[in-house]
Structure formats: structure tokens, C-alpha cells
Enzyme design. Structure first.
Site, mmCIF file in Angstrom:
data_model
loop_
_atom_site.group_PDB
_atom_site.id
_atom_site.type_symbol
_atom_site.label_atom_id
_atom_site.label_comp_id
_atom_site.label_asym_id
_atom_site.label_seq_id
_atom_site.Cartn_x
_atom_site.Cartn_y
_atom_site.Cartn_z
ATOM 1 N N GLY A 46 7.921 12.877 -5.429
ATOM 2 C CA GLY A 46 9.118 13.709 -5.367
ATOM 3 C C GLY A 46 9.496 13.840 -3.897
ATOM 4 N N ALA A 47 10.770 13.596 -3.596
ATOM 5 C CA ALA A 47 11.188 13.443 -2.197
ATOM 6 C C ALA A 47 10.790 14.613 -1.284
ATOM 7 C CB ALA A 47 12.695 13.181 -2.157
ATOM 8 N N ASP A 232 16.590 11.109 -3.956
ATOM 9 C CA ASP A 232 15.670 10.676 -2.905
ATOM 10 C C ASP A 232 16.389 10.380 -1.596
ATOM 11 O OD1 ASP A 232 14.045 10.149 -5.451
ATOM 12 O OD2 ASP A 232 12.617 9.965 -3.800
ATOM 13 N N ASN A 242 17.972 7.729 -6.760
ATOM 14 C CA ASN A 242 17.045 8.607 -7.491
ATOM 15 C C ASN A 242 16.242 7.724 -8.442
ATOM 16 O OD1 ASN A 242 15.992 11.285 -8.056
ATOM 17 N ND2 ASN A 242 16.994 11.121 -10.040
HETATM 18 O O1 MRU Z 1 8.776 8.106 -7.695
HETATM 19 P P1 MRU Z 1 8.899 9.594 -7.636
HETATM 20 O O2 MRU Z 1 8.214 10.312 -8.735
HETATM 21 O O3 MRU Z 1 8.536 10.116 -6.262
HETATM 22 O O4 MRU Z 1 10.455 9.846 -7.817
HETATM 23 C C1 MRU Z 1 10.925 11.169 -7.792
HETATM 24 C C2 MRU Z 1 12.373 11.280 -8.066
HETATM 25 O O5 MRU Z 1 13.069 10.323 -8.261
HETATM 26 C C3 MRU Z 1 12.947 12.663 -7.988
HETATM 27 O O6 MRU Z 1 14.014 12.795 -8.867
HETATM 28 C C4 MRU Z 1 13.455 12.894 -6.557
HETATM 29 O O7 MRU Z 1 12.455 12.607 -5.628
HETATM 30 C C5 MRU Z 1 13.944 14.271 -6.358
HETATM 31 S S1 MRU Z 1 12.622 15.430 -6.326
HETATM 32 C C6 MRU Z 1 13.262 16.971 -6.045
#
Ligand code: MRU
Length: 343
Positions: A46-47, A232, A242
Site C-alpha cells: 500500500g503506497a 499509487d 493503482n
Molecule cells: O501492490 P500493493 O498491494 O502495494 O498495491 C496497493 C494498491 O494498489 C493500493 O490501492 C494503493 O497503494 C493505495 S493504498 C492507500
């Protein structure tokens, strides 16, 4: 509130998201390489959460040096930056730590260490505060009785706490709107099924799990009134990277006349980029497509393509929910205006 990641007794502590929802296991990371691998292998993801973890990792790296060694610390920052390429928050947080360090000038090592740890904690705490602010803005977009579809996990687990997309949903509920959440399963790593459902159920939020290929039919049945997702990286023209599958959901939302919202703090915006193609998209190992939770689901030897993110163009996005307010099209203007306005 759920501690996604924290600084504790000189180490970085986090819940291992790979083990959820089956087990609630906490990792105590004592080295920079361990922190880097936790990001790469998605113990934390998650970003915003990646950015916060990198900030703690940077402080940990400085602590382990035991003396002020700017060159060696740069090595730490480079290792952390090389973990995952798409989320802007990672680079934003490392830049902030580096700029902060430079401001400390010739202060003694122990003072610099204390200050760096405090800065990482500030990044973490400010993220929660931004999510709450974003939630208050975003809640106004929802109505009592709405069915809300979300993709991946943009919740407490993906941030310092509360969440971006899920934060907006939490805020709508806190404002007395009885909304219902549909969570996309989110193949291949099931962040929606494993993480979004886990944290929403933990908070007693009315949630229904669907597989990704059910979203179109759900919308056709009129059961989705809004979509809200996280991001992201967002460019100055409003292209949104995203989790893979987000673009498809946005196309479906347009076809069904359903508003599609993106909730993200300004630490996710990359104003040095304009077009969607400029965003670096992480491609992960094909092995993630060949098995599910240890069970083989495809024949060995088949070719795979495993992009972790996709890019949704601005014309499919009804609004961007940020801590600086709700931004509407044309995004090249509303983003520039909000960026110029601090805080
Ligand atoms: O690969 P991930 O699980 O890190 O991807 C996460 C996402 O795509 C989330 O939607 C994004 O990071 C937003 S988190 C607030």
C-alpha cells in the site's frame, strides 16, 4: 487503531500482511535489508504504508551506522528506494528524510538520530491525520444507502491508519450514512479478499466480497452507486496508477453511469510526470499467477505477464479526494491549484 507499522525500541515493527487473514503475526525488523525485503515481498504494502516503512527504515539504517556517515546512509536510502517502483509515496518519504537530514547540518550524531526517528514518526502520524481530513471531505460525496465498490486494499493496512479509500468509507459511516461495501477480491495477491474484508469486518462494517470478474454484473444489477479506490501515483494531468484491475473497474463505472472516485494524499502525486505512460509500472514474478496460497493453478512452463498496477485516465475519474479538498476535472487545473495551496 491497527498498528500497520511502527518504530519500537530501535526496530521497525509491522503486521505481516502476507499472513492475513489467517494469522495476526508481527515482525520485528532489525536491519535495513530486512526492511527492504519486507517491502519487496509485501509483508507491508500500500503506497503510504510503503513510504512510512521506508522512512522508519532510513532511521533504522542511520541508527545502525553508529556514527554520522552520510555516504553510508545514502546507501541505505538507495536500497530502500530500489524496492518497489510505482508508489510515489516511497520516494516522497525518502526525499523528505534526506532533506530533513541535510537541514540538521553539523549537529551531533545522537541528536541527528533522535531527529530522524521523530521525522519518520511524524510522516506516519501526519498520514493518519491526512486520511481523516480526506475522509471528512470525501464523505460528502456519499449518500445513505449507497453500495460502494472498492478494489485492492486502500485501508488502515495500506497507510499509517484509517485508510484513504476505506477512510472515506469509514468517514461516511461516522457521518451516519449507512453505506454497504463491495470488495473486489483483487487477483493475483487477494488484497481485497484477505485485507480489505479483514479490516472492514474487524470494524463491523457491512461488507460483501466478490471476485474481480463479478463487478460488471453487480453494476448492471444496479447495486453499485459509487466506486472509490486508492492510488499509487497520480500525474499532473490526473492519470492514476493503482492496483491492476482498477482501470477495468473505471471503464465499467463509466458504462454504468457510476461515479468513480480516487482517494489519495498529496504524497502520492508526482507533478514531474504528465502522461500515464510515464509512470513506472512494477512487473512482478510470474510465479504469483501459477499458484494460489501454495496450490498450483496453472501448468508449469506457461508464459505469464504480471503487471502489479494499471493506469486509469483522467476522463474516467469523477473526482480526486485529497487532504486539500475534492478535486474535479479539468485536473490539470485543479491539481495545480491544490498543489500551490499548502496543506
Ligand atoms: O501492490 P500493493 O498491494 O502495494 O498495491 C496497493 C494498491 O494498489 C493500493 O490501492 C494503493 O497503494 C493505495 S493504498 C492507500
Amino acid at each position: 487503531m491497527l498498528p500497520t507499522v511502527a518504530w519500537k525500541d530501535g526496530s521497525v515493527v509491522m503486521i505481516d500482511q502476507r499472513r492475513l487473514p489467517g494469522e495476526e503475526v508481527y515482525l520485528t525488523l532489525q536491519g535495513v535489508e530486512e526492511v527492504a525485503q519486507a517491502i519487496e515481498k509485501m509483508a507491508v504494502r500500500g503506497a503510504p504504508a510503503i513510504g512510512i516503512t521506508a522512512a522508519y527504515g532510513a532511521a533504522l539504517g542511520y541508527r545502525l551506522l553508529g556514527r554520522d556517515d552520510p555516504e553510508a546512509w545514502q546507501e541505505t536510502l538507495r536500497r530502500l528506494a530500489a524496492t518497489r517502483p510505482t508508489a510515489k509515496n516511497l520516494f516522497w518519504a525518502l526525499d523528505r528524510m534526506e532533506r530533513f537530514y541535510r537541514q540538521l547540518g553539523g549537529a551531533p550524531y545522537s541528536e541527528k538520530l533522535t531527529a530522524l526517528v521523530r521525522e519518520a514518526v511524524a510522516i506516519d502520524e501526519e498520514d493518519v491525520e491526512m486520511n481523516r481530513r480526506m475522509g471528512r471531505y470525501g464523505a460528502s460525496l456519499f449518500q445513505d444507502g449507497d453500495g460502494i465498490l472498492t478494489h485492492c486494499n486502500a485501508g488502515a493496512l495500506a497507510t499509517g491508519g484509517y485508510g484513504t479509500a476505506l477512510g472515506v468509507i469509514r468517514a461516511a459511516l461516522e457521518a451516519g450514512k449507512r453505506v454497504h461495501v463491495f470488495a473486489d477480491e483483487t487477483r493475483p495477491l487477494l488484497q481485497g479478499a484477505r485485507l480489505t474484508c479483514w479490516e472492514l469486518l474487524r470494524d463491523g462494517i457491512d461488507t460483501t466480497l466478490i471476485t474481480d470478474n463479478m463487478a460488471a454484473f453487480l453494476m448492471q444489477k444496479g447495486r453499485v452507486q459509487r466506486v472509490v479506490v486508492g492510488a499509487d501515483r497520480i500525474t499532473s494531468l490526473g492519470y492514476v496508477a493503482n492496483k491492476i484491475g482498477t482501470y477495468g473497474v473505471a471503464v465499467l463505472a463509466k458504462e454504468h453511469g457510476v461515479p468513480f472516485y480516487v482517494a489519495a494524499p498529496f504524497s502520492t502525486f508526482d507533478l514531474s510526470l504528465r502522461e500515464g505512460e510515464e509512470i513506472p509500472i512494477e512487473e512482478r514474478r510470474g510465479a504469483e499467477l501459477l499458484s494460489l496460497q501454495g496450490v498450483t493453478t496453472a501448468p508449469a512452463g506457461v508464459k505469464t505477464w504480471n503487471p502489479a498496477f494499471d493506469v486509469t485516465p483522467p476522463d474516467l475519474i469523477s473526482a480526486l479526494i485529497t487532504e486539500r479538498g475534492i478535486l474535479f476535472p479539468p485536473y490539470h487545473l485543479s491539481i495545480a491549484e491544490a498543489a500551490a495551496r499548502k496543506g
